[in-house]
Every structure is written in C-alpha cells, then in structure tokens.
Scaffold this active site. Sequence first.
Site, PDB file in Angstrom:
ATOM      1  N   ARG A  72      -3.251   2.758   8.647  1.00 47.48           N
ATOM      2  CA  ARG A  72      -3.449   1.399   8.064  1.00 47.48           C
ATOM      3  C   ARG A  72      -2.394   0.537   8.063  1.00 47.48           C
ATOM      4  O   ARG A  72      -1.198   0.927   7.825  1.00 47.48           O
ATOM      5  CB  ARG A  72      -3.936   1.831   6.672  1.00 47.48           C
ATOM      6  N   GLY A 124      -7.774  -7.824   5.167  1.00 45.93           N
ATOM      7  CA  GLY A 124      -8.565  -8.057   6.227  1.00 45.93           C
ATOM      8  C   GLY A 124      -7.849  -8.854   7.461  1.00 45.93           C
ATOM      9  O   GLY A 124      -8.538  -8.805   8.421  1.00 45.93           O
ATOM     10  N   LYS A 139       0.847  -1.019  -0.067  1.00 45.53           N
ATOM     11  CA  LYS A 139       0.051  -0.110  -0.016  1.00 45.53           C
ATOM     12  C   LYS A 139       0.809   1.470  -0.124  1.00 45.53           C
ATOM     13  O   LYS A 139       0.762   2.199  -0.977  1.00 45.53           O
ATOM     14  CB  LYS A 139      -0.999  -0.029   1.192  1.00 45.53           C
ATOM     15  N   MET A 199      -5.095  -7.728   9.345  1.00 48.01           N
ATOM     16  CA  MET A 199      -4.500  -6.977  10.027  1.00 48.01           C
ATOM     17  C   MET A 199      -5.541  -5.598  10.337  1.00 48.01           C
ATOM     18  O   MET A 199      -6.373  -5.428   9.816  1.00 48.01           O
ATOM     19  CB  MET A 199      -3.265  -6.321   9.600  1.00 48.01           C
ATOM     20  N   SER A 212      14.384 -42.211 -12.312  1.00 52.32           N
ATOM     21  CA  SER A 212      13.037 -41.329 -12.089  1.00 52.32           C
ATOM     22  C   SER A 212      12.957 -41.210 -10.761  1.00 52.32           C
ATOM     23  O   SER A 212      12.904 -42.055 -10.005  1.00 52.32           O
ATOM     24  CB  SER A 212      11.906 -42.031 -13.027  1.00 52.32           C
ATOM     25  N   HIS A 258      -4.895 -42.132  -0.943  1.00 53.12           N
ATOM     26  CA  HIS A 258      -5.077 -43.043  -2.287  1.00 53.12           C
ATOM     27  C   HIS A 258      -6.168 -42.282  -3.033  1.00 53.12           C
ATOM     28  O   HIS A 258      -6.166 -42.079  -4.073  1.00 53.12           O
ATOM     29  CB  HIS A 258      -5.567 -44.275  -2.040  1.00 53.12           C
ATOM     30  N   CYS A 264       8.685 -38.413 -11.168  1.00 50.79           N
ATOM     31  CA  CYS A 264       7.541 -38.726 -11.570  1.00 50.79           C
ATOM     32  C   CYS A 264       6.559 -38.845 -10.464  1.00 50.79           C
ATOM     33  O   CYS A 264       5.531 -39.773 -10.346  1.00 50.79           O
ATOM     34  CB  CYS A 264       7.627 -40.263 -12.382  1.00 50.79           C
ATOM     35  N   ARG A 309      -3.104  -1.516  -6.787  1.00 48.39           N
ATOM     36  CA  ARG A 309      -2.286  -2.678  -6.726  1.00 48.39           C
ATOM     37  C   ARG A 309      -2.724  -3.566  -7.672  1.00 48.39           C
ATOM     38  O   ARG A 309      -3.622  -3.338  -8.363  1.00 48.39           O
ATOM     39  CB  ARG A 309      -2.439  -3.512  -5.544  1.00 48.39           C
ATOM     40  N   TYR A 342      13.163 -33.744 -17.171  1.00 49.92           N
ATOM     41  CA  TYR A 342      11.725 -33.807 -17.180  1.00 49.92           C
ATOM     42  C   TYR A 342      11.024 -33.883 -16.076  1.00 49.92           C
ATOM     43  O   TYR A 342      11.739 -34.470 -15.048  1.00 49.92           O
ATOM     44  CB  TYR A 342      11.140 -34.829 -18.207  1.00 49.92           C
TER      45      TYR A 342
END
Lengths: 887, 887
Positions: free
Chosen positions: B96, B105, B26, B107, B769, B460, B836, B344, B856
């Site tokens: 503020r 909201g 702010k 603080m 992997s 699971h 993976c 902002r 990857y």
Amino acid sequence: MKKFVYFFGAGKSEGTGAMKEILGGKGAGLAEMTNLGIPVPPGFTITTEACTSYYQNGEKYPEGLEQEIPPNLRKIEEVMGAQFGKKENPLLVSVRSGARISMPGMMDTVLNLGLNDVTVEGLATRTNNPRFAYDSYRRFIQMYSNVVLGLEHHHFEKILEEKKQRRGTTLDTELSADDLKEIVTSFKNTVRRDTGKDFPQDPWQQLWGALGAVFLSWNNRRARDYRTINGIPHHWGTAVNVQAMVFGNMGDDCATGVAFTRNPSTGEHCFFGEYLINAQGEDVVAGIRTPQSINGTANSLEKKMPEAYQTLVAIYQKLEGHYRDMQDIEFTIQNNKVWMLQTRSGKRTAQAAVKIAVDMVAERLIDKAQAVLRVDPAQLDQLLHPTLDPKAQRKVLCKGLPASPGAAVGQVVFSAEEAESWVERGAKVILVRQETSPEDIHGMHVAQGILTTRGGMTSHAAVVARGMGKCCVSGCADVQIDYQHGQFQVRDQVVKRGDWITLDGSTGEAMLGKIATIQPKLSGDFGSIMSWADEYRRLRIRTNADTPTDSRIARDFGAEGIGLCRTEHMFFEPTRVEAVREMILAENESERNRALSKILPMQKGDFKEIFREMKGLPVTIRLLDPPLHEFLPQGESELDELSKKLQVPVIRLKAKVEALKEFNPMLGHRGCRLGITFPEIYRMQVKAIMEAACELARDEGFKIIPEIMIPLVGHVNELTAMRRETEQVCQEVIKDMKVSLEYCIGTMIELPRAAITADAIATQADFFSFGTNDLTQTTFGFSRDDAGKFLPHYIEKGILAHDPFVTLDQEGVGAFIQMAVDKGKSVKSSLKVGICGEHGGDPASVEFCHRIGLDYVSCSPYRVPIARLAAAQAVIREKVTEGLKGE
Amino acid sequence: MKKFVYFFGAGKSEGTGAMKEILGGKGAGLAEMTNLGIPVPPGFTITTEACTSYYQNGEKYPEGLEQEIPPNLRKIEEVMGAQFGKKENPLLVSVRSGARISMPGMMDTVLNLGLNDVTVEGLATRTNNPRFAYDSYRRFIQMYSNVVLGLEHHHFEKILEEKKQRRGTTLDTELSADDLKEIVTSFKNTVRRDTGKDFPQDPWQQLWGALGAVFLSWNNRRARDYRTINGIPHHWGTAVNVQAMVFGNMGDDCATGVAFTRNPSTGEHCFFGEYLINAQGEDVVAGIRTPQSINGTANSLEKKMPEAYQTLVAIYQKLEGHYRDMQDIEFTIQNNKVWMLQTRSGKRTAQAAVKIAVDMVAERLIDKAQAVLRVDPAQLDQLLHPTLDPKAQRKVLCKGLPASPGAAVGQVVFSAEEAESWVERGAKVILVRQETSPEDIHGMHVAQGILTTRGGMTSHAAVVARGMGKCCVSGCADVQIDYQHGQFQVRDQVVKRGDWITLDGSTGEAMLGKIATIQPKLSGDFGSIMSWADEYRRLRIRTNADTPTDSRIARDFGAEGIGLCRTEHMFFEPTRVEAVREMILAENESERNRALSKILPMQKGDFKEIFREMKGLPVTIRLLDPPLHEFLPQGESELDELSKKLQVPVIRLKAKVEALKEFNPMLGHRGCRLGITFPEIYRMQVKAIMEAACELARDEGFKIIPEIMIPLVGHVNELTAMRRETEQVCQEVIKDMKVSLEYCIGTMIELPRAAITADAIATQADFFSFGTNDLTQTTFGFSRDDAGKFLPHYIEKGILAHDPFVTLDQEGVGAFIQMAVDKGKSVKSSLKVGICGEHGGDPASVEFCHRIGLDYVSCSPYRVPIARLAAAQAVIREKVTEGLKGE
C-alpha cells in the site's frame, strides 16, 4: 550674515561667470563680462538665494538684504558719476529678473527706474533732449504701473493712441516733448484714478516696489507653466539685476540690438544680428519698427556706425573665445559708445548645433567630447525627418499632440482600406482616425501621416508612427469624425474625404491644403558628431524593428542589432491575417496546427529577410504578445465577410469575438499566457525562427545567434515551462537540419512581479529585456490608452514632472529595473540586460540606462542617432562628475 | 548506506509515529501502534526517500533498496510463521502507498500478493476454505492486472458478471469455489491475451512489480491534480507499506471495518463506525453490501462479536489517549482476533472540530492553544451560512464555481430591477446574470443567491456576495441566458423566469426546484474556541463593510473596527444614483457642486449610521474609487429614461458615456486621480464624514476618530495634494461645528509604485492599508475579471500553486507589502499598517500578515471569525516554532 548682493562695474565684479546658481544666467554673464574688461553698465545682482528666502519667509525680504542694497547703489552712483533721485544728473536703473536658466519673457522687468517729476527735468537738461526725457518717463510709468501696480497696458496704450490720432501721426517718434508731457500727466491721472494713490515719486519706494514685483513674478502663472513644461525646478528662484540705464534712444548716435556670434539657423561662422537706431531694447523685440541687419547691407550697423561695429566685433570675438561657445548678446550704443547688456549661450537649430560643434573642434576651441555635449539629442529629430518649409504660410486648422515629428501632406482618408486603395491609384493620403489599432498598420504604412482624435504621445498611433518614422498628430480633440459621411469637422469647418491637409508632427498642428516641405540632408558634420559619439559611448544601441525596411533604416542610422522584433505585426498583413483567424477559430489542437502550418513559411520568410538585413548583428525576436481578439474583426460587415471567406457561421464568429472580449486587455490573456495555454503557437514561431537561421547558416554562410524572447513573464514557472518547450523545438530543428547553431532564450521584464523575483527568473533566462512601456503601466497602474484623461492635469499641477511614458520614471519604474538587474546578476553574472520600450529613444532615459549598467537600449529606427548621442553624453558627463569628485 | 526500509511487528518497530516525513502517515501509524502493543500484522515500510530517489534516478530503485527488502520479508515470515511463495502456509502481503498527508484513493494498492496457482491450493488447505482461497486469488489477479499490468477493470468485471448471470445470482458470495476457479482461469486467459504474457507466478516478481507500480502511482494524473488542488508539494514522494495479509473474509468469525473514536459529523463523544462480517476492507468502501453500525443495533459488532468489540474499544481508547485527537481507524477481525490496519487523525466537520476541541480541553487531553489549532479556519464557513440539508435529494442541473458558501432557494429573475419588484411582492429570488456590475448591487442585496455564467472566484459577483454573506455560484458556463425571452437554458433544459431553483454555494451546484436547507446554530463551543483564539492573537481583525447592516453583522462576529468602508456602493442606491449622474454630467464646477450638495446629506446620514453601529470602534472610509462610467447606464432604453429624468439630450448622454469609456478601466481614471481632477467630489465626501463624526460627538457623546483613506496613490505628490485638500475641509468643519475631534488621513497601498516609494509616501500618511486585490492585479499584470481564461490552466499545470486572488502570493505581492511596511516604518515608526483586500479572510494570508507585523487585517463580515482563528493559530504556531528553535 549671508551675502545677498554682488556688485559689478568699472572692470571688476564680486561675482564670476561660474556663479549662475546664485547670480542667475544674466547676472553671471554681466559679472564675467565686467571681469573681462568689456564695457558693462555698473550694477549689482541680488542672488537667487534672496528670492528663495523671500518665499520661505512668507514673501518678506531676508534679514540683511535691505541693508546691503543702499551701499551697492552708492557704488553705481560713483561709477556713473550720477545720483539716484537727484535732479542734477540723475541715475536711472533697470531692474531685471534673471534665473539660472533663461525663461524668456516669463518674468518682469522695469526700465528707467528713478524718474519722477523732478529727475525727468534734470534728465532733459543734461541730455539737452526733453523729448527723450519725457518719452523715457512715460515708458517708465507705463511699465511700472503694469508690473508693480498691476494696471493693464491697454489703459495707457489708449491714451497714447488718442494723442497720436489727434496729432495725425502713427509713429511714437513724431510726438513732441510737449505731447509726451501731456501724456505723462494723463498716465499719472490714470494711476491715481485706478489705484487711489499718486504714482510714487520717491525713487527708493520705486526700487523696493520693483524688486518685490520681480521676485513675485517668479511665481506667476506663465512662469510656473513654463518651468513645468521645461522641467525647471520651482524652488530655484530668480536673481534680480539692478543696473545703471544706458540709452539707445537718445538720438541718432544711439542704437540697440541683439546678435549671435554665429548663425543660429545654419551654424555658419559669421557675426549675425539686428539693430535699431535711436531705440530701446524692447522696440527690437516688440517688432514696432523693422530692425536692420548689423552687417552686409547699406543700412547695416557696419556701414552706419563703423567704429561701434568694430568695437562690437572685437567684443564678440573675445566673448566667443572666452566662452568657447556661440553667444547670444544684447548691446546698446549710447552716443557712439558700446555697452553690453547680456551674453549667454545662443539657442540654435539642430543643424547649427552640429555645424558649430564640428567647426569649433577644427578651430581648436573645444575638444570632441565637448562637441558631443554641444548637440541636444532630442533636437536631432529635426534633422532626420522632412519638415514644413518655415517660410510657407500656414493657417492652423486644429492642434493636437506632436506625436511623431516630420511633415506630411496628403488627401484625407478614413480607413486603412481606403488608404491602401487610394495609394494604389497613386494618391498621397493622410489617415484620419479616432484612434488606430493593429489592424490599421497596413494603412498607416502607406499613408504620408496620421491624424487621430484620441490618444496621447504614446497611443498606438503615436508609437507605431514613431517606429515607422512617420509624421503623426494625435489626440486632436477638436476634430469630430463622421465616418458614415466620410468627413470630419473642426468647429464650423468641414473637411471631406479627398481634401488636402498638411500635418506638422513637430508642433502637433494640422493645416488645410498643401504646404511646402523641405527634406533636410544629413551633413558630413552630422557623421563626424555621430562617430565621435560612438568613440565615447559604452551602451550598445539596438532598434525596435519588425520589417526588413525598418531594419535597413535602423542599420543605416547605426543600430547594432535588433532589441525588439515584434512578431504580431507580421500577422496583420492582409494575406496572412486570414490564416491567423483560422488558427484562432480552431476548435482543437489539430485544427489549430493546420492553420499554423500555413503561417509558418511566411514567418520563416520574414525572419530570413530581417536576418539578412542585419548581417549577423544580434536579433531579439519576441514571441506573440497581444491578446488574440486583436486579430478578429469587430464590425458586422467585416464579420459577415470573414464568415463567407472561412465558411464559418457568423454566429460562431460572434460567439468567439464575445468569448475573447476582455475587461482589461492590457492585463489579459496575452504574452506567455498565450504560449502556455496554446503551446503550438509558440512552437510554430520558434520553428520559423530556427529554420530561418539554420537555412541562412547552411546556405549563405551567415553567423546568427537568434535571441528568442518570452514576453510577459511574472513567475519563474512560466519561463521554465516556456524555455523547456522552446529548447525542445530548437534542438529538433538543429537536429533535422544538421546545422550547428547557437541560440539564446530570455524574457521581457515588464511586470513588477518579474522585477521583485528577478533572481528566480534569471536562473531560466539568458537575457532580460525591460519592456518599459508595460512596466510603466503596471508600476503606476496607468493604462497608456486612458491616461490622457488625467496625465496632462498631473503634469500641469506638477504632480508628475514628466509623462512617464515619454521619460522613464527613475524613482519608481527605474527602481524596479535597478532591482531586477541587481537580483538577476546576483545569480547569473553573465546575464545580458537592455531595454526595449519607447524610453530607449529618450535622452534622459538613455542616460539612466547607462548609469545603472545596462548593456544596451533599443529604440525605434529614427531614434537610433538620438540614443547614440545620449549614450555618449552620459559617459562624458560621468567623467566630468568623476573628475570633479577627484579634485 | 542510507536506510530505506523500517520493520514493524511483534510489538516492536524500527520507526515511530513521529517519522511521518519518511514513513508516510500510514507507516508512522503502524509503527506507533506496534510500539504501543496494539496488534498490527507485521510488515515493513519503504521510505518516501526511496520514492524520491526512484524519481531522481530516472525511475530506478536507489542503491541498497533491493538488498534491504528480502531480510525484512524474512522477518515477516518469522513473525507470522508463514513462508512467501511456499505451498504450505503461504505468506500473503499487501502493498500500500502512504504519503505524509493522506491522499485518499489517489494512489494504488495491491492486496493478497503472493498467491499463485500453487500457493492458492496451500491457502485452501490451510484455511480449509477453497472458496475463500480462490476468491482471494481472483481478487489479486484483478487488482494486480489493473495496477501493475495496466489492464482495465471492466475486462474482469464482465467475466464475473457473466458467471453470476449463468449462476442466476447477483452476489459474489453465492459463487462456489469451483465457479471462482473457472473465473481465475478466465482472468489468466484475459491477461495472456491482452499482455501477451502469462500472469506472473513468481511471488518476488509480483512484489517488485507492485512496488514499482505504487511508486509510479505517486505521479499519476489524479494524484498530481489532487496535490495541486490541496497544495501538497509534488517532490514529497510516497512511502510503501508491505504488510502481512490478515483476512476478514475467511468466514463468519471474520469481519472488517472502519471507525472513528468520536462522531465526525457532530463531534459527539462516542465510538462510531461501520463493519461487515466476512468481507475484505474494499467491500466496505465499495458499498456492494450495506455495512452495519459497530454498536447500538441488534446487528452491531458489539452484539455479534462482543469480545472483539471490547478489544476494539480498549484499542480506540488507548489510541485516542495516546494521540490526544479523534482517530480514524481501520481494523480486520480474522477468526475472532482483532488486527489494526491503520490509525490517523479523523477528518471532521467544522461543528465536530469545534466540539471535539472544546471537549478535549474539558477532558484535559489538550490545552486551549492546541484546541485553537484543531479547528481549520477555512472550515468555519460551514458554520456561518445556511446549508442544504444533506439528507435532501438533489438533481444537479449545472455546476459552476463555489464562489460564496451557503445555500439559496428562490425563483429565477434576470435583472436587479426584477429582483427588487419581485421581492417587494414577497417573493424569494435568485438573480441570474451573465455577470454582475456595481449597478446590480441593490438586486443582489434582496436576492437569496446569485448565479452567474461568467467570472471566477473573485469576480464582482463572487466578491460582493461573499461580502454580503450571500450564496453565489459563479462562472457556470453551461448556462445560456436569453434575457430577451426571460429564460435560460442548460443543454436541453429550459428554465423560465419565476421557476424555482436551488444553489449550493459550497459546491458550486445549481439544482431545479426547492431543496430543503438547514440553518446551523452557533454553539457555546464555538464561542469558547473564539474567545480562546482572542486570548492568543496579536493581529486586530476589522471588517470591510459599507452598510449599517454589514457593520452590525461584523461586530456580532467580533470585528474590532471597519478597515474598509467603500463609499461608492452608497452612490448606487436608486434614490441617489440620479444625483450622482447629475454630478457626472455637470458641465462645470458649479453645476457639479450643485449636484454634490444633494448627495452630501445622504452620505452624512450613511456615515452616522455606520459610526453608531461601530460604537466608537475605528472606521476607515475610502473616498470614491471607481471610474465614473460605472455610474452611467449603458443600454439605449436606460439612457432614454435618464435623458427624460434629467432633461438632458440623449446625444449628450451618449457623448458622455463615450467620452468616459476606457480601454482598461482597472488602470484608468479612478481613485485619487478622480480626487485630483475633480477635487469637489472628495471635498464633499470629507465634509460628510467630518460633519457626521462631529454631530455624533456633539449630540450623542460618541468618541470617533475617523480614518480617511485616499485610494490608488502611486506617487507621494498625489497624497500630498489630497492630504492638503482633506485637512483644509476637516479644519473648516471642526471650526464651523466648534467640536474638538481627532482624525487621521492615510492611503491604500495597491500599486507597485506605492510600495517601492513607500518611504516617501509615509511622510504624508498616518496609515497604510494594503489593497491586496488591486496590488495583486498590478503586480502580476492580471485582470481579476479576465484571468479566468488562463488561471485555472496555471493552477492545473502547477505554474501557480494557488489562485493569487484567493491566497496572497507571498513571494511577489507579499514581498511588496513587506517592502512597503519596512520603508514606511523607516520614516514613521508610528505608521499603522493593515490589509483590506479579499485576502484578509484567507487563513494562510492572515498568517503571513501576522508574520510580517501588520497591525490588522480587514475582511468581509462572514470571514471575521475565520480571521480571528487564523490570527490566533499564527501566534501559537510561531511559539511552537520558536520553542523548537530554543531546544
């Protein structure tokens, strides 16, 4: 060209006794004896390197080997004045394996090689003993056919038996030369029939065949298994010894025998052995005739062949003086002349090892460091536990794992409660369970021994039993328990509640009935070895002890503190578990605190007693570790009972049991995870520890520095939070009691994440104690309780060299320990480091702990002497290695 | 002396928009707007460093701060021409909070500070509006009493309500100045009664009180929780903005509002916002009166205050052009003059984020790299799953965890079998289970969504559902299932089999009845963003897919191969599980082979279909991993049925189930441990893979390089043995089928021991992997299925910043991955490395994988776009960082 063949004979060898690696044990011994001027039949040794090359070459002899052998055989001929394959005075040889480390009976041997239809006649003429010549020939055919041609012994035994029957005799020696000639013919026919070829008559063909067979026998199934079990590398290979035959079976001026330079059972300093007149070595081993003692009786060698005996005495004294160790020797007397066939360090019992080592120091043969090295730490177990009388008859009912050594005789019971009530009535019991759990501890305590049908060497039963120094046979899969009818069954045999059985925890055997046991006494020699060990070792030895009794036993065995005092076992005592259950069933913090306040004074009492027993030695106390469900009963009837006792509806109990159930309790809600979610539990425990220490300091003048240990930390934030809580309680107690008291707070390192973030964790810890049991589980991803399904297979196939729960896995788990020590000390050089898993009592693991610079190892009370000795050996071996490097 | 206070006002600021770290969001916005010449009420910002020092100093202001404030307040007075605490033209200020990252909201804020019994009269006189003045005073007392003095709102609300009742009105605005005066008196009395002190009249005392309260509000419970949940560091601290008050509630030429420079829901390029005439900002937020749109309607600001509106349009365009991003602004109009109170970056939906980013590239406001950074990968989930219509009414029945996003509407069923038979009859179902197991997969497949009462975000059910892209709410603890009666209960509400329910997998809510859903469409803008992302990223993105359907979905989402094809799910299909069970129950190898030969053609068919779907892209197939007991039924009736089907006595089935039971299945007899003990299972699987690939190569001209993956390797010897077996089968198939085919053999790295011995293991592996799910379990010693008992507590207490099963633990698990990559590549530079686990679809984890140089990541099909975007952002951010370093 590499040299593959080393000659020995006529007082001179190309090799020496130091060349075991390439000559094997037997070859090195023969070379050394030859050099010492001791009579050894001439021969040569083909090196282990030749064997290794043979395997690397796809089972072909390495280049050069085939050229080296004939000239060496020529030398044997020269020394013996005999000729290989010639009718006049034929040279016969033996072909024997010989690895670096003795593998008795595992590999193959061929004797009397060089005999054929022609040379057998020459032998008969020269010895004037056709019976002997044909007996040797038939032995040779039988052995060669088995070892080289792969024919079964029984084909030949059958022919021999039939002949004896026809002659109406039971002894080989009563067969005549003609009988033996006929047997030879039958043997040869058998070979022709079963192999399609004649038995080889060419001695060179015989020799090459035998050499190949001995090389190959390195890799037969039983040799491989033996190596796997004994941790001998498969790539070493065997040497082969080709040696002129001498004969103990040429007549009554011949004999053969084996002897030890001291008594291998007791260690007594006297020449000890057995022999047979007119026999070959294999007869002594095979036990066909009962051998005679070499001395002290009317039929002894000493009396029957006094000259030979005196020669032998002079030789054994020379050998023992030379090797400075008790020797196991083999000899043959041929026409009154003594020939030595082998010398090696003799195997011995723990008792003998201790006595011989101490005696030899007194005799100035060895120094104290050598004496310490002479006793195998693993063997000490034999001295510390009662054992079955070796003379007693035993009929084995079933066999499991030798989980905790010693012997136990008692009546069968099937539950901890039964065990207690029977023992109260004065009975001695064996607790038989599928497996044990922490709830069974009180029953295990009163039982003589424990038999389980599941679980391995490190199952709950095994670990707890070893901790108690109590005999245990685990994983006895043949036993089918029928709890309902109070009996178990092994195949057809039913054993009922109250029947007597005997366990041998050193072999894993269970027997029906009562078998006599003997209680070994710790000798003064044992004390000497242990005190010498203490002079050398750097590692401190602590013990894992949860009770005053264990603490006292451990201190008597030389423990220098407690490395792991588990507090959960204290929770299981029947008088307490009720309050513990109340605590678990509490609906909120205040109910929980009410229950905890009942437990506090009991815990405090425990700690005071343990502190008193340890007389100011350091005591590391681990806060509560197991998941809470372990404290709740599972069975319907037990739940009903508990419901009545606590006045809690069964349905709520069941819901709680259900809610606490875990898929993988090992990885569940336990250790500091409990401390963080239920901080009041740890607060109570810390309060009990500190009040106990403060009261003793104030009232009895004790100086105690309690070491409070937070289990199962994986992230530094866990320890930070728990340390804050702990310090707060400690300060409160100190302030309330107005006592000044030091304390320290540390953690177990038992998770891989703790090891790899040990630098962060060390900022919050005064000490690290490696919980190698759990660290092994998480590093490998093995559940200790389930690994029995595949670990034996892994060991058998050589995928793992050892059970990692028994011997520390140095490459993996060890690397984590090393990493944690390095990282921890990088931020806090004063960090105290030790281990407190089962590995603390395993000699190889103790050596590792010494090498990486730990401060202490902690092990179960009965393993303290083992650890002391192993720690000393680590120092001495290190010095030897450094000495060698310095040269 | 450190500078703690930064002034802004009258067109000039001491700070800038780049100083968010010390001025907060702010404060930085106010400074930047001031510098841009935009009308901002003057004020000053106290830095976050002051807040940090405040906490480090034991909640005392840092040295110098107290001296800096009065001169800055003086400057506000000068700019405003008003005086703090003076009756004539009194200066009022707001106080503020303002953290680096918005914590809406969380603080505290105090408005109208400076009012007291004297200045309120001055305000009334000056504005000629006593009603306004006393309304402001009563608001101030209420807010200050709550924030600074700690009194509850309801004390004051009650007084206000009573007054309104007595006046017979419901609106604050209908109270008169006199009413409000009386209310002020009552408010002050309440303060005196509850605090024992008068409400402070000294404005400086008011100011210091408010500053302290705002600092302290950084550490209130809800702020801490918000930071923990959103991963905001607790040590950042908040800035505090003290700013001259402007009033939107001074009359009908006053207003207040919030607006977005583009539509935050759709991304449409138009000015979008709401306002209220004659109101203060909090009235808009509180929803007491319904705000009006700023444009497009008769009551809009555009119509009511056209000049002010035009000013606002000019300001928003200036701001968006300056920030080059959609802005969220707050404004107040006082007597027709526009004042800006905040700007902002605006929060937006995924759809809006994508559209705004693509539009701004077309408008040349940003480049493609910036556009790629503008979309939050985690948000993309919203675009890929159907969601509940936000306009539909929902009455929440119960709330669990948002385990897998999307919406699902269906009829309740309680078992996988029920699910299948209902769906066959054309129904849509929701599967409700305590938890799911692999046996439920077929039921999950046909269900619209899954609701479980146990298990966390990575249970699971959750993992499988996300893999299927299917809505799932897990761990809904309020639900009590009664399988027997086919119903569940939430408190008093009973839901029966067949009742309709709706799940919202993005919020974790379950609702009774059918709620409308909407199916989002993937826009062309989405395609643009993804293709730009692909231009930047280096990481390859693969998918975890076990079926042809999953493979196709993933390829449509841009997957470049399969990183993990689990073969066990194929085993569970009802037509196959029978053969699998036959295999498990086999008494010997030949029986086992007979059963396996039934499975072989089915597996081969699966692989062919998957290979076809992937059209030559790489496919990594993992050989069987789970313990065999997962394939056996557990219930009595299922066992009976199986017994009849297989003609095997129930007792034998039960014995087998019992024998296969494990204490810790996660650490049990699974992975390559199965392959080693039952080699014929892996042989069958390898044969199926190779035959499938060879047939496609031969018959359909496919070019496939199958990647065969051995799971759960901890020791190189395991992989050596399995590689030998695998290669043998591969060679046999290639020889039999006369096809030339490449293949490679690699391993999962999912155990700490594999990581620390990765150099040894790499000698036997073509690829690694990382199975980060299991590696997280073993590294932490956490069971994924049990950690729900303590993980939430850990996150709440800040012991762990994230659930390590959702976001990769970089310090621990990540360090192991890094170690394994380094060790592996040190012996084999060509080693292919990827992950993976579930983490492959988590943006922060993807960034980590990029940073440590993996080749990857592989994730569930619906996460492929997320991973593509995250991988691109990693590259762009890295370039930015490198650019900064280069400067």
